[in-house]
Design an enzyme around this catalytic site. Structure first.
Site, PDB file in Angstrom:
ATOM      1  N   ARG A  46      71.037  -3.249  -9.076  1.00  0.00           N
ATOM      2  CA  ARG A  46      71.999  -4.124  -8.529  1.00  0.00           C
ATOM      3  C   ARG A  46      72.074  -3.966  -7.040  1.00  0.00           C
ATOM      4  NH1 ARG A  46      74.347  -0.536  -6.269  1.00  0.00           N
ATOM      5  NH2 ARG A  46      76.111  -1.980  -5.340  1.00  0.00           N
ATOM      6  N   GLY A  47      73.036  -4.741  -6.522  1.00  0.00           N
ATOM      7  CA  GLY A  47      73.154  -4.680  -4.947  1.00  0.00           C
ATOM      8  C   GLY A  47      72.465  -6.007  -4.525  1.00  0.00           C
ATOM      9  N   GLN A 196      81.113   1.469  -8.700  1.00  0.00           N
ATOM     10  CA  GLN A 196      80.082   1.680  -7.803  1.00  0.00           C
ATOM     11  C   GLN A 196      80.325   2.568  -6.693  1.00  0.00           C
ATOM     12  OE1 GLN A 196      81.265  -1.070  -9.161  1.00  0.00           O
ATOM     13  NE2 GLN A 196      79.299  -2.513  -9.492  1.00  0.00           N
ATOM     14  N   ASP A 237      77.093 -10.387  -1.047  1.00  0.00           N
ATOM     15  CA  ASP A 237      76.460 -10.789  -1.925  1.00  0.00           C
ATOM     16  C   ASP A 237      75.987 -12.097  -1.788  1.00  0.00           C
ATOM     17  OD1 ASP A 237      78.150  -8.806  -3.518  1.00  0.00           O
ATOM     18  OD2 ASP A 237      76.156  -9.176  -4.812  1.00  0.00           O
ATOM     19  N   ASN A 246      81.640 -10.872  -2.078  1.00  0.00           N
ATOM     20  CA  ASN A 246      81.429  -9.540  -2.250  1.00  0.00           C
ATOM     21  C   ASN A 246      82.090  -9.037  -3.450  1.00  0.00           C
ATOM     22  OD1 ASN A 246      79.889  -7.059  -1.441  1.00  0.00           O
ATOM     23  ND2 ASN A 246      81.712  -6.205  -0.593  1.00  0.00           N
TER      24      ASN A 246
END
Ligand code: MRU
Length: 348
Positions: A46-47, A196, A237, A246
């Protein structure tokens, strides 16, 4: 033993399974496009920048696993794989960007035969991964100028090395400031519903010996008002001309920062910029309501109650103090869409 990169190639895609942190540190090896898509959807990987690398490696993986012997059939298979990977998460632009970059390299190699397709696809994916670390180091160096010794910095979600191939964007700026000898204390928002901030950001920073205090997402505004936060910095993102996408909750923090005259920065590589769309055209991923309604199989709400679970939000560009990229820091509304004709450009 902990590895240096979050994602790398070793006859398949190797990565840290981020759903297992902080309880256990596990490396997984992904051998098929289908497993990659599952890993992306479930946030094992992820990210945004890590997804860019995953997308690139995913197309290289498809090329390496293809049993076809002729370039045309391999490319046909790659296009299908590319579409599967691209559509696995819609908001982070890096995913499609990584996929398309490697697909293009594979297409350009097709005249030289099937081995060239495989080797050049992998070489391009490796380039994406290497460039990500270099970009994050540059972001760190540029962004650390905005942080002063003794700053208490708020962050949201995880924009650290786990979200990238290495170093991190928002956390990379903090790491660089610490490397330069500044003392920085981080306030990490836990980032409901998937945490997260507590599972990953607090894990990364405590590993590095950077002081981190965990707060509930709803505590951020009040701490800002009490003068306990000096600056805020988050990742992205997707950056369009008018907004930064984001993790859900970012917009609320940006509003609170504005109301309390606290500088609010976004740190993101140019690969996260989308010069072709505006805010209203972007799909915000809506995830399963189960992520909100339960935790580790235990109900958090009465049966029959429904939940909404948008994974991201859009923060209007004018709430930001600056966007830190590897090419410099840009102050909205002047964005680095150099040559696109979509926006004016100016560097601070
Ligand atoms: O749903 P996630 O965990 O993939 O969301 C990640 C974020 O929102 C990050 O802040 C963003 O990708 C920037 S990572 C450098």
């Amino acid at each position: 033993m902990e590895v240096e990169r979050t994602i790398w190639w070793d006859s398949g895609i190797c990565t840290i399974d981020q759903t297992k942190l902080p309880e256990s540190y596990e490396i997984i090896k992904i051998g098929t496009v289908r497993t990659l898509v599952e890993a992306i959807k479930s946030l094992r990987i992820r990210g945004a920048p890590a997804l860019g690398a995953a997308g690139g490696y995913g197309v290289a993986l498809a090329a390496h696993r293809s049993t076809f012997m002729d370039p045309e059939s391999i490319l046909g298979e790659l296009k299908i794989a590319a579409e599967m990977i691209r559509s696995s998460r819609p908001t982070a632009v890096n995913l499609a960007w990584g996929v398309d970059r490697v697909l293009k390299a594979a297409q350009a190699a097709s005249e030289d035969g099937e081995e060239a397709i495989r080797s050049r696809a992998l070489a391009e994916a490796e380039r994406i991964a290497d460039e990500d670390i270099a970009a994050n180091r540059a972001i760190g160096k540029i962004g650390s100028k905005q942080l002063d010794d003794g700053d208490r910095v708020l962050t949201h979600c995880n924009a650290g090395r786990l979200a990238c191939v290495g170093w991190g964007t928002a956390l990379g700026v903090i790491r660089s400031a610490v490397e330069e000898g500044k003392s920085i204390e981080v306030y990490s928002c836990e980032t409901r519903p998937l945490n997260q901030g507590s599972r990953l950001t607090a894990w990364e920073l405590s590993r590095d010996g950077i002081p981190v205090t965990l707060i509930c997402d709803g505590a951020a505004a009040s701490l800002m008002r009490q003068g306990k936060i000096d600056k805020a910095i988050v990742g992205a993102d997707r950056v369009t001309e008018d907004a930064v996408f984001n993790k859900i909750g970012t917009y609320s923090h940006a509003l609170s920062a504005k109301a309390n005259q606290i500088p609010f920065y976004v740190a993101a590589p140019i690969s996260t910029f989308d010069q072709f769309h505006l805010e209203h055209e972007i799909e915000i991923e809506e995830r399963s309501e189960d992520e909100v309604l339960s935790l580790n199989g235990k109900a958090l709400a009465p049966k029959g109650v429904h939940a909404r679970n948008p994974a991201f939000d859009a923060t209007p560009i004018d709430l930001l103090s600056g966007i830190i990229t590897e090419k410099g820091m840009f102050r909205p509304p002047l964005m680095p869409f150099i040559g696109s004709g979509l926006a004016k450009t100016a560097r601070l």
